[in-house]
Design a protein around this motif. Sequence first.
Motif, mmCIF file in Angstrom:
data_model
loop_
_atom_site.group_PDB
_atom_site.id
_atom_site.type_symbol
_atom_site.label_atom_id
_atom_site.label_comp_id
_atom_site.label_asym_id
_atom_site.label_seq_id
_atom_site.Cartn_x
_atom_site.Cartn_y
_atom_site.Cartn_z
ATOM 1 N N ASP A 430 86.274 59.581 10.402
ATOM 2 C CA ASP A 430 85.775 57.971 9.843
ATOM 3 C C ASP A 430 85.952 58.635 8.102
ATOM 4 N N SER A 432 86.804 56.506 6.187
ATOM 5 C CA SER A 432 86.888 55.048 5.177
ATOM 6 C C SER A 432 85.125 55.224 5.890
ATOM 7 N N HIS A 433 84.099 55.400 5.974
ATOM 8 C CA HIS A 433 83.270 55.379 6.249
ATOM 9 C C HIS A 433 81.904 55.230 5.039
ATOM 10 N N TRP A 437 82.199 59.319 3.880
ATOM 11 C CA TRP A 437 82.623 59.715 1.979
ATOM 12 C C TRP A 437 81.602 59.934 1.300
ATOM 13 N N ALA A 476 92.463 52.201 11.902
ATOM 14 C CA ALA A 476 91.887 52.858 10.713
ATOM 15 C C ALA A 476 92.834 53.765 9.942
ATOM 16 N N ALA A 479 93.361 52.698 6.143
ATOM 17 C CA ALA A 479 92.245 52.897 5.160
ATOM 18 C C ALA A 479 91.688 54.334 5.491
ATOM 19 N N GLN A 480 91.951 55.490 6.274
ATOM 20 C CA GLN A 480 91.616 56.502 6.207
ATOM 21 C C GLN A 480 92.394 57.293 5.356
ATOM 22 N N GLU A 482 93.605 55.861 2.625
ATOM 23 C CA GLU A 482 93.641 55.890 0.831
ATOM 24 C C GLU A 482 91.960 56.079 0.474
ATOM 25 N N ALA A 483 91.381 56.696 1.968
ATOM 26 C CA ALA A 483 90.148 56.953 1.451
ATOM 27 C C ALA A 483 89.595 58.349 1.178
ATOM 28 N N ARG A 486 90.855 58.606 -2.439
ATOM 29 C CA ARG A 486 89.990 58.579 -3.110
ATOM 30 C C ARG A 486 89.153 59.381 -3.230
#
Length: 726
Positions: A430, A432-433, A437, A476, A479-480, A482-483, A486
């Motif tokens: 994950d 996004s965690h 990250w 998720a 969000a995955q 997007e992370a 990033r």
Amino acid sequence: MQNATGRTVSLRAAGTALVVELTEPVPRVLHWGADLGELSDADTAALSLTADGAVLNNAIDQPRRFTVWPTEADGWSGTPAQEGHLAGGAAAPGPVLTGSTHRDLAGGGGEIGIAMTDRTTGLDITVTYRLEPSGVLGVSAELTRRADAEPVPYDLARVSTLLPLPARAAEVLDFTGKWSSERRPQRRPLGHGGHVREVRRGKPGLDSPYLLAVGVPGFGFRDGEVWGVHVAWSGDQRYLAEQLPEGAGVHAAVLGGGELLRAGEIRLAPGATYRTPVCHFGWSADGLDGLADRFHALLRARPGHPRTPRPVVLNSWEAVYFDHDLDRLRRLADRAAEVGVERFVLDDGWFTGRRADDAGLGDWYVDPRVWPDGLAPLADHVRSLGMDFGLWFEPEMVNPDSDLAREHPDWILGPARGRGPTSRNQYVLDVSHPDAWAYLLERLDTLVGEYGIAYLKWDHNRELHEAVHGPGDRPAGHAQVEAFYRLLDTLRSRHPALEIESCASGGGRIDLGVLARTDRVWTSDCNDPVERQSIQRWTGQLLPPELIGSHVGAAESHTTGRVTADTFRLATSLFCHPGIEQDLTRCEPAELARITAWTALYRELRPLLHGGRQVRADLPGDATLLHGVVAADSSAALYCWARLATSAEGQSGRVPLPGLGPDARYLVRVRTDLGLPSLHQTAGPAWFTAALDGWVPIPGAVLVRAGLPMPTLNPGHAALIEVRAA
């Protein structure tokens, strides 16, 4: 009641145009496609007048209009622009225009922003149309819950970006595929109803629709009007072409797409915003090559597009696999430098516990048992030979048999009841965690800095099934992505010179979202040149050659077992961003000599190959292919005439060379740097025999309009034909 006297705004660039009428309550698209020229007030009034159709029987009692945000409020019965609800209510959105902006771009094209508000859902909506100088139209939307909206979150189910199509757009082309056989085209008529392609793999996938095109029946590479859309998003996607019996206003059908959202994935509380991915739309009057020209121009105009010559790569995977030995790899690097390689990439197998693909993934520390002095001895040796040093990672994945999985099981995606089966012996981290990250950024940042890594091969081998996390099984997937973006953006900001390749079981994550942050894609895990000719031909529908990684493998393909001649493997790789993926220390001197000649040929032709226009000939059947790259001014070209299989025909007949100037005069020769292809003929054609010895003068009218009779090759062989202005 709709207002028919709205203000009209236009965007024009490169022979294409978008015309929008700012009517109330919702603006409408009057035209998208061929440039209509400079429109006077009378012209726009006429366009508006002709944009209303008949009031049909058994229909709403005013002409239907296709708006920029089509919903049932417009009498639109197709896929709506917006779907969602407030705790089971507010399910009939009715936005109204609140404002607009319009500006021109310095290089051509421009941007229109349309602001709307929907009191029912408490949403402010902004739709942005940006026509680039290439003629590609990027469309995106932003939905924000107003701060004073009721506190119940708005569950956004779907946002679709839609543009109209005329009735003559009646045939659909998109793509499917599988591992080592990506981007296989499929065509069908566009009938009533929806042609919908949904991606539920957490990445675009090996069967990605890639680019959905709709055109006049029979459109080809060089002829026919065609409209296309690409969703620039590296996660779940949705593409559609839809036609209703009543049409879409005065248009016949719609084309569009967007992110595919999972249930409960986007819940907009007051003040929260959802931004759609950009959907890139293109129109061409000159077939698929014309559409490809637009997308290639779009990509080449990006500020972050690679500007330095693309280096010849050697990747260690099919040379050594997991057998990492410093002395062996040094010898491989020595041989690579001798044949002209410019970048050496160490693939999978360098990190802790990684002796096979069932352990170690996630433990991004150099394995001291294999590399007691770290990677510096190899990296320094590679650089001493004049090559860049690159390294393979798969940051988003984890093996259950890893220290990371044992220490941080809470970082792994999966439902609270228990994770399902592994795929390729791995689960998904994950990203996004926040802690996961941060761990990945620290490991990547440290290793890139410590070893002076110039290039990352960033892999992503499994699909995201049950991509939920936490005790509430929150979805998720969005969000995955997007992370992941990033993470790439942060790493690139810390190491501006770092180049990154997007790899996902080969070509499973190829989209313009990831390419906004990377420098090339790994097109396919298959290096078999017979398969690669087709895979690369269609990957080029969206991407220019310099972004398409293509390596020369061993004589027997790692993925298909097919044995091919090195001349064919070399010729196939030449037309992309080429590299080598075989153990050069096992090659005979004659093969090494041909590889050395190939790298020299590539460096000679690199400006043309990575700066010209891709051209593809429309030929009957799939036994032979003709493709090439032509200089922007048509003064030079390189073509590949390839035979993939036998055919009933013994002669090709005259084959026109696309892209050249019919009124120019040219010289033609056959490049024999890589050796001669195997011929299935006794002699000739006469021009070909003469061109083996040097330049042959042939006028453009003969090359373009009449064509050349091509040599009959044996399957698995190719000839390189060079053209230059006389």
